[in-house]
Motif scaffolding. Sequence first.
Motif, PDB file in Angstrom:
ATOM      1  N   LEU A   1      11.042  33.696  16.375  1.00  0.00           N
ATOM      2  CA  LEU A   1      11.356  34.621  15.291  1.00  0.00           C
ATOM      3  C   LEU A   1      12.870  34.662  15.132  1.00  0.00           C
ATOM      4  O   LEU A   1      13.581  35.005  16.076  1.00  0.00           O
ATOM      5  CB  LEU A   1      10.825  36.014  15.625  1.00  0.00           C
ATOM      6  N   HIS A   2      13.364  34.312  13.962  1.00  0.00           N
ATOM      7  CA  HIS A   2      14.807  34.300  13.699  1.00  0.00           C
ATOM      8  C   HIS A   2      15.190  35.491  12.830  1.00  0.00           C
ATOM      9  O   HIS A   2      14.572  35.719  11.781  1.00  0.00           O
ATOM     10  CB  HIS A   2      15.221  33.006  12.990  1.00  0.00           C
ATOM     11  N   GLN A   3      16.199  36.231  13.277  1.00  0.00           N
ATOM     12  CA  GLN A   3      16.754  37.319  12.475  1.00  0.00           C
ATOM     13  C   GLN A   3      17.155  36.738  11.124  1.00  0.00           C
ATOM     14  O   GLN A   3      17.738  35.655  11.045  1.00  0.00           O
ATOM     15  CB  GLN A   3      17.980  37.912  13.176  1.00  0.00           C
ATOM     16  N   SER A   4      16.814  37.427  10.045  1.00  0.00           N
ATOM     17  CA  SER A   4      17.142  36.944   8.710  1.00  0.00           C
ATOM     18  C   SER A   4      17.212  38.128   7.763  1.00  0.00           C
ATOM     19  O   SER A   4      16.878  39.255   8.131  1.00  0.00           O
ATOM     20  CB  SER A   4      16.075  35.953   8.221  1.00  0.00           C
ATOM     21  N   LYS A   5      17.598  37.843   6.547  1.00  0.00           N
ATOM     22  CA  LYS A   5      17.554  38.875   5.523  1.00  0.00           C
ATOM     23  C   LYS A   5      16.088  39.234   5.297  1.00  0.00           C
ATOM     24  O   LYS A   5      15.264  38.345   5.037  1.00  0.00           O
ATOM     25  CB  LYS A   5      18.175  38.360   4.226  1.00  0.00           C
ATOM     26  N   PRO A   6      15.724  40.508   5.403  1.00  0.00           N
ATOM     27  CA  PRO A   6      14.316  40.879   5.199  1.00  0.00           C
ATOM     28  C   PRO A   6      13.838  40.526   3.793  1.00  0.00           C
ATOM     29  O   PRO A   6      14.570  40.668   2.820  1.00  0.00           O
ATOM     30  CB  PRO A   6      14.309  42.391   5.408  1.00  0.00           C
ATOM     31  N   ARG A   7      12.609  40.050   3.731  1.00  0.00           N
ATOM     32  CA  ARG A   7      11.994  39.771   2.436  1.00  0.00           C
ATOM     33  C   ARG A   7      11.565  41.086   1.807  1.00  0.00           C
ATOM     34  O   ARG A   7      11.260  42.046   2.481  1.00  0.00           O
ATOM     35  CB  ARG A   7      10.791  38.864   2.603  1.00  0.00           C
ATOM     36  N   ASN A   8      11.486  41.083   0.511  1.00  0.00           N
ATOM     37  CA  ASN A   8      11.068  42.247  -0.248  1.00  0.00           C
ATOM     38  C   ASN A   8       9.713  41.933  -0.869  1.00  0.00           C
ATOM     39  O   ASN A   8       9.556  40.900  -1.520  1.00  0.00           O
ATOM     40  CB  ASN A   8      12.121  42.535  -1.326  1.00  0.00           C
ATOM     41  N   SER A   9       8.739  42.805  -0.686  1.00  0.00           N
ATOM     42  CA  SER A   9       7.400  42.530  -1.210  1.00  0.00           C
ATOM     43  C   SER A   9       7.391  42.361  -2.728  1.00  0.00           C
ATOM     44  O   SER A   9       6.555  41.651  -3.270  1.00  0.00           O
ATOM     45  CB  SER A   9       6.420  43.619  -0.793  1.00  0.00           C
TER      46      SER A   9
ATOM     47  N   PRO B   1       5.787  41.947   9.511  1.00  0.00           N
ATOM     48  CA  PRO B   1       6.681  42.797   8.715  1.00  0.00           C
ATOM     49  C   PRO B   1       7.603  42.052   7.747  1.00  0.00           C
ATOM     50  O   PRO B   1       8.138  42.656   6.824  1.00  0.00           O
ATOM     51  CB  PRO B   1       7.503  43.533   9.777  1.00  0.00           C
ATOM     52  N   ASN B   2       7.776  40.738   7.957  1.00  0.00           N
ATOM     53  CA  ASN B   2       8.589  39.956   7.028  1.00  0.00           C
ATOM     54  C   ASN B   2       7.711  39.138   6.075  1.00  0.00           C
ATOM     55  O   ASN B   2       8.169  38.207   5.442  1.00  0.00           O
ATOM     56  CB  ASN B   2       9.571  39.046   7.782  1.00  0.00           C
ATOM     57  N   PHE B   3       6.436  39.501   5.985  1.00  0.00           N
ATOM     58  CA  PHE B   3       5.480  38.913   5.049  1.00  0.00           C
ATOM     59  C   PHE B   3       5.108  37.469   5.358  1.00  0.00           C
ATOM     60  O   PHE B   3       4.659  36.741   4.482  1.00  0.00           O
ATOM     61  CB  PHE B   3       5.961  39.070   3.598  1.00  0.00           C
ATOM     62  N   ASN B   4       5.279  37.042   6.620  1.00  0.00           N
ATOM     63  CA  ASN B   4       4.726  35.766   7.052  1.00  0.00           C
ATOM     64  C   ASN B   4       3.228  35.977   7.245  1.00  0.00           C
ATOM     65  O   ASN B   4       2.810  36.940   7.885  1.00  0.00           O
ATOM     66  CB  ASN B   4       5.356  35.315   8.381  1.00  0.00           C
ATOM     67  N   VAL B   5       2.415  35.098   6.705  1.00  0.00           N
ATOM     68  CA  VAL B   5       0.962  35.251   6.748  1.00  0.00           C
ATOM     69  C   VAL B   5       0.393  34.454   7.919  1.00  0.00           C
ATOM     70  O   VAL B   5       0.759  33.299   8.138  1.00  0.00           O
ATOM     71  CB  VAL B   5       0.325  34.802   5.418  1.00  0.00           C
ATOM     72  N   LEU B   6      -0.512  35.109   8.655  1.00  0.00           N
ATOM     73  CA  LEU B   6      -1.176  34.486   9.797  1.00  0.00           C
ATOM     74  C   LEU B   6      -2.682  34.517   9.580  1.00  0.00           C
ATOM     75  O   LEU B   6      -3.219  35.514   9.102  1.00  0.00           O
ATOM     76  CB  LEU B   6      -0.873  35.255  11.079  1.00  0.00           C
TER      77      LEU B   6
END
Length: 137
Positions: A49-57, A122-127
């Motif tokens: 998991l890499h710290q990044s700018k959070p995605r916005n839904s 929480p960053n909208f990555n789908v599993l």
Amino acid sequence: MSNRFHLAIEAGKLSNTVKFYTDVLGCQLDMSEEGKWQDVDFWGNELTLHQSKPRNSDSLERHRHSVDMGDVIVPHLGIHLPLEEYQRVKASVASSVGFVDKPYIRFEDTDYQQETFFVEDPNFNVLEIKSMVKPRD
């Protein structure tokens, strides 16, 4: 450690996403660099998991591909779990963050029968989390 799969993904706010993988999915943590990245033991595979700018839904563009039992979100990453572990994770997701796509059966009455569900971090990555009726070695 041979034949382990490694995948690195954007995590948004690292502390939030790490809590999802540990508290909701029950994964264990491994190496990290404070505030930059965190390795997660993703059932024997290495998810970084890499710290990044959070995605916005609001800015997400979801793509769904038609498959045997409906339309699935692509891209996604997934794991095949033994039934007992799958049931534990399914219950945890149901009681916390909820499903993107609720559990359902695919390929019923075949050697590939499975129960599967989709969830997002929480960053909208789908599993995709699934359990095979007849696991393959």
